[in-house]
Each structure stands twice: as C-alpha cells, then as structure tokens.
Scaffold this active site. Structure first.
Site, short mmCIF file in Angstrom:
data_model
loop_
_atom_site.label_atom_id
_atom_site.label_comp_id
_atom_site.label_asym_id
_atom_site.label_seq_id
_atom_site.Cartn_x
_atom_site.Cartn_y
_atom_site.Cartn_z
N ARG A 120 -4.86 7.78 22.27
CA ARG A 120 -4.95 9.00 21.43
C ARG A 120 -3.62 9.34 20.76
O ARG A 120 -3.36 10.49 20.41
CB ARG A 120 -5.45 10.19 22.23
CG ARG A 120 -6.85 9.98 22.76
CD ARG A 120 -7.53 11.28 23.09
NE ARG A 120 -8.90 11.04 23.51
CZ ARG A 120 -9.24 10.76 24.77
NH1 ARG A 120 -8.32 10.72 25.71
NH2 ARG A 120 -10.49 10.53 25.08
N LYS A 142 0.28 8.50 5.41
CA LYS A 142 -1.02 7.83 5.27
C LYS A 142 -0.96 6.48 5.98
O LYS A 142 0.00 5.73 5.79
CB LYS A 142 -1.34 7.58 3.80
CG LYS A 142 -1.80 8.81 3.04
CD LYS A 142 -2.21 8.38 1.63
CE LYS A 142 -2.59 9.54 0.77
NZ LYS A 142 -2.86 9.15 -0.61
N GLU A 184 6.59 1.04 -8.50
CA GLU A 184 6.51 2.40 -7.94
C GLU A 184 7.78 3.20 -8.29
O GLU A 184 7.71 4.41 -8.52
CB GLU A 184 6.31 2.35 -6.41
CG GLU A 184 5.01 1.67 -5.97
CD GLU A 184 3.72 2.40 -6.37
OE1 GLU A 184 3.78 3.59 -6.73
OE2 GLU A 184 2.65 1.75 -6.34
N LYS A 217 9.17 11.74 -3.26
CA LYS A 217 7.97 11.68 -2.42
C LYS A 217 8.05 12.76 -1.34
O LYS A 217 7.05 13.39 -1.00
CB LYS A 217 7.79 10.28 -1.81
CG LYS A 217 6.47 10.19 -1.06
CD LYS A 217 5.80 8.85 -1.08
CE LYS A 217 4.42 8.94 -0.44
NZ LYS A 217 3.82 7.65 -0.18
N GLU A 227 -3.10 15.57 -0.11
CA GLU A 227 -3.54 15.28 -1.48
C GLU A 227 -4.62 16.23 -1.99
O GLU A 227 -5.61 15.81 -2.59
CB GLU A 227 -4.01 13.82 -1.59
CG GLU A 227 -3.87 13.29 -3.01
CD GLU A 227 -4.03 11.78 -3.10
OE1 GLU A 227 -3.44 11.06 -2.28
OE2 GLU A 227 -4.73 11.34 -4.01
N ARG A 231 0.04 16.19 -4.74
CA ARG A 231 0.22 14.79 -4.34
C ARG A 231 -0.49 13.82 -5.29
O ARG A 231 -0.17 12.63 -5.34
CB ARG A 231 -0.24 14.59 -2.89
CG ARG A 231 0.18 13.25 -2.31
CD ARG A 231 0.06 13.19 -0.79
NE ARG A 231 0.43 11.86 -0.34
CZ ARG A 231 0.66 11.51 0.91
NH1 ARG A 231 0.56 12.39 1.85
NH2 ARG A 231 0.99 10.27 1.23
N ASN A 235 -0.41 9.31 -8.23
CA ASN A 235 -1.42 8.35 -8.70
C ASN A 235 -1.27 8.00 -10.17
O ASN A 235 -2.16 7.35 -10.73
CB ASN A 235 -2.82 8.92 -8.46
CG ASN A 235 -3.20 8.86 -7.00
OD1 ASN A 235 -3.08 7.82 -6.38
ND2 ASN A 235 -3.61 9.99 -6.45
N HIS A 238 -2.36 4.68 -11.44
CA HIS A 238 -3.12 4.06 -10.36
C HIS A 238 -4.63 4.08 -10.58
O HIS A 238 -5.34 3.29 -9.97
CB HIS A 238 -2.77 4.70 -9.02
CG HIS A 238 -1.44 4.25 -8.48
ND1 HIS A 238 -0.26 4.41 -9.17
CD2 HIS A 238 -1.10 3.61 -7.32
CE1 HIS A 238 0.73 3.91 -8.44
NE2 HIS A 238 0.25 3.41 -7.33
N HIS A 242 -6.11 0.60 -9.86
CA HIS A 242 -7.09 0.32 -8.80
C HIS A 242 -8.32 -0.38 -9.37
O HIS A 242 -8.89 -1.27 -8.75
CB HIS A 242 -7.48 1.61 -8.08
CG HIS A 242 -6.40 2.11 -7.17
ND1 HIS A 242 -6.25 3.44 -6.84
CD2 HIS A 242 -5.38 1.46 -6.54
CE1 HIS A 242 -5.21 3.58 -6.04
NE2 HIS A 242 -4.65 2.40 -5.85
N HIS A 254 -0.99 -5.54 -6.50
CA HIS A 254 -0.95 -4.09 -6.75
C HIS A 254 0.17 -3.72 -7.72
O HIS A 254 -0.07 -2.97 -8.68
CB HIS A 254 -0.76 -3.36 -5.40
CG HIS A 254 -0.70 -1.88 -5.53
ND1 HIS A 254 -1.79 -1.12 -5.89
CD2 HIS A 254 0.33 -1.01 -5.34
CE1 HIS A 254 -1.44 0.17 -5.93
NE2 HIS A 254 -0.15 0.26 -5.60
#
Ligand SMILES: NC(=O)c1ccc[n+]([C@@H]2O[C@H](COP(=O)([O-])OP(=O)(O)OC[C@H]3O[C@@H](n4cnc5c(N)ncnc54)[C@H](O)[C@@H]3O)[C@@H](O)[C@H]2O)c1
Length: 359
Positions: A120, A142, A184, A217, A227, A231, A235, A238, A242, A254
C-alpha cells in the site's frame, strides 16, 4: 541547486536537486530511514549506472538490491510491474523498503507506480537519467503503465521523497534521445518562458535549462496537481502528437511527435489570429535545429481524426487544444486552458503539416 516542491493537495513537500556527480555521492541522509534499498532500473541503465550504484550502497553498509527489466517502452506493462512486485516479495521487502527509480521516463513511471502500491505504498526517490525524464517525467506525481488500449492508461498520482538530477548522466545519452528531451524543453519555452526560447538559440547550459523547465513544471503542478485546469498547458503540441503516435502504431517516437504537434498547434494559433506570423516563423525556424521534422507518409491523415476524438482532453468526443498568443504565453478561454477548434481550422493546419513535413 535545490528546489523545494510543495504539493499542498497531497500534503507533500520534497527536495529536487540538480547537480553534477550526484549519483556517485548520493546523500546518505536521504537513505537513512530505509532498512532495505531496491534499485529499479532498465537493462541499459543498469550497466551504465545501476551496478556501480549498487556496489557503492553495499560498500556503505546498506542492504541493497537491484532489479532491472529490458529497456524500452514495450516494458511499461502490467507484466513488468508484477515481475518487480514478486521480486521484492522474494527478498522480503516490507514497508521499511526504499525504492530508487534509476533511469528514463519508462523506469520512473513503472518504479513509482510499483512503489506506490507495494505494501500500500513504500517511499521512493527519483533518479532521472534522460533529459526527458529530468525536465518532465520525474516531477508532477504521475505514474503509470501502458495497456493494449493505449499509453499510461493505468496508474496513479504519487510523489517521491526526493528527486536527484545528476546531469553527468546525460553524457552517455544517445543524440536522438537528447533531441526527444529538447521537444519538451521547447514546449516549456513556448507556453511559459520567452527568454528560454531565445536562450535555446544561443549556447546551451544544461543545468540552467533543466532548472528553468523544472521551475515551470513545479509552479504548474503545485497549483494544479490533478490536471483540473492550469496543468493542461503542459499539453501544448500533445493533442496532435498523441494522435500521430497512436496512428503510427507507436512507431513514431514521442519527442518527434511533439515537435510536429507543436508546429501544427502553433499553426492553428496563427490561423485563428492569436499568434503573429513572425512569432510562428521563429518557432518553425527553431524546431528543426533540435530534431528532424519528419512525418512518415504511412500515417494517414484520416486516421488522425479517429485518435483526435479519443484524446483525454476531449469533451463529448470533440478534441480541445492548448493555444498560444505569443512565444511564452498560453491562452486562457473562460478560465479553461484548452479550447475547441473548428474542424475547418484543424483540417487546414493538418493539411499544412503534411505539405511541409510528410516524407
Ligand atoms: N509520468 C510522467 O509525468 C511522464 C512525463 C513524460 C513522459 N513520461 C513517460 O516517459 C517515457 C519516455 O521517457 P524517456 O524518453 O526517458 O524514455 P526511456 O525511459 O525509454 O529512455 C530512453 C532510452 O534511453 C536509455 N537511457 C536512459 N538513460 C540513459 C543514459 N543516461 N545514457 C544512455 N542511455 C540511457 C534507456 O535505457 C532507453 O533505452 C514514456 O513512457 C512517457 O510516457 C512520463
């Protein structure tokens, strides 16, 4: 250089260090509370940095172990997570285990997700070794894995005890991987840091560039961990990227997709009258100096629409885009950081992208 990251929503505060030689001098106080240490890495990074880190930890009297998996995106699976969990159980890791996530974004994602659910949740430290992982994947909480249905679809939000960025590890990074990281970096400059954009045209000081990106960031994730709003600016480029990645069957890397995505979404900003032509041309001039701008002809334009409608930011299956008003400034639409764009404009921008870069 040290930043203190504060995530109020998660009641978490931890240091982010950027320094040369950090890996060979890991501060022992960071590891003090741990009974067992498990380094999680991939096959490439194990040989370059993992084995020597393991030896140093053992030599300092720690009970340390290392577990690795084959390098590459194809390892970011449930099966790898299961392998790591079983391996940790075999060596009787309990809650007093510390995980060291050593590697690129793939390792950080999977090691953090494993640590977050093992018993956990056990503590972990991020040791990013690619530029992309240093400026993006290590920070923000994330963590996730891919499934047959798409990228990073199963995961969680979880924060490390510390992030230690040793910029010396970039010395062994292949040029192409470095260029993926720069996609990025350029994104940060376009959404929030005009000076960084011009700095990138001069000489490159890695420590300074990584620090500027981490600060951006940091400010974004501290304000909006999950997000819900701000946030989303991360993107930029992106939504198209994507769709390109998915339509290529994930053969287009990517970083390469993000470069094309930023060009296309800057074009949309321009077509809609938000971004001046000369700003747009300056962006187009910078992008190819960091990465080859090549859109494989095998990616059919029609198949992009299918994926665009499935983007995570879509509402009622209509795609939404982050747009910029100038280099370093993102547009806000009634409090939202992304917006719907008329299909006619999306088509025009995609037609332009194919005309310029399809090969
Ligand atoms: N969680 C997040 O917020 C977040 C953010 C951005 C990206 N990501 C994820 O990150 C992943 C991409 O990360 P990446 O680009 O670092 O890819 P990666 O982790 O696959 O690393 C790229 C390659 O470089 C090798 N490598 C790593 N460090 C090296 C070094 N110092 N010297 C030589 N080789 C080295 C790796 O073994 C690998 O073969 C994707 O899965 C993406 O989804 C996550």
């Amino acid at each position: 250089m040290t930043l203190q990251i504060d995530i109020p929503a998660a009641s978490k505060s931890y240091p982010l260090l950027i320094q040369q030689g950090l890996l060979s001098a890991i501060a022992s106080h960071l590891l003090d509370g741990a009974h067992k240490i498990v380094i999680i890495t991939d096959s490439t990074v194990q040989k370059l940095y993992g084995n020597s880190l393991l030896d140093r930890l053992k030599a300092s009297g720690k009970e340390a172990h290392l577990r690795s998996f084959p390098a590459g995106e194809s390892s970011k699976t449930r099966a790898t997570k299961e392998y790591l969990e079983d391996a940790m159980q075999e060596i009787s890791c309990g809650r007093d285990t510390l995980v060291l996530a050593l590697g690129g974004g793939v390792v950080l994602d999977i090691a953090a997700f494993t640590a977050a659910t093992y018993c956990r949740g056990v503590p972990f430290i991020m040791l990013p070794t690619t530029l992309l992982a240093m400026v993006d994947a290590c920070l923000g909480g994330k963590a996730g894995i891919n499934t047959s249905h798409g990228k990073s679809l199963v995961g969680t939000f979880c924060h490390p005890e510390a992030i230690l960025i040793d910029i010396d590890t970039l010395n062994t990074l292949p040029k192409e991987e470095l260029s993926f990281g720069f996609s990025e970096v350029i994104k940060y400059s376009l959404i929030a840091d005009r000076d960084l954009f011009f700095l990138l045209q001069e000489s490159i000081n890695m420590a300074e560039i990584i620090e500027r990106c981490c600060r951006i960031k940091q400010s974004v994730v501290e304000a909006d961990e999950k997000e819900a709003g701000l946030r989303r600016i991360l993107n930029f480029g992106h939504t198209i990227a994507h769709a390109l990645e998915a339509a290529s069957g994930y053969t287009l890397p990517h970083g390469a997709a993000v470069m094309l995505g930023m060009a296309c979404e800057a074009k949309m900003s321009c077509l809609l009258g938000y971004l001046a032509e000369e700003e747009f041309l300056a962006i187009l001039h910078l992008l190819p100096s960091f990465s080859e701008m090549k859109l494989p002809k095998t990616i059919r334009q029609e198949s992009l629409y299918y994926h665009l409608h499935r983007d995570k930011k879509s509402e009622k299956t209509l795609p939404r885009f982050v747009l910029i008003s100038e280099i370093g400034k993102t547009l806000v639409f009634d409090g939202a950081y992304c917006t719907f764009v008329e299909e006619k404009i999306v088509n025009q921008a995609l037609d332009w992208l194919y005309q310029c870069y399809a090969q």
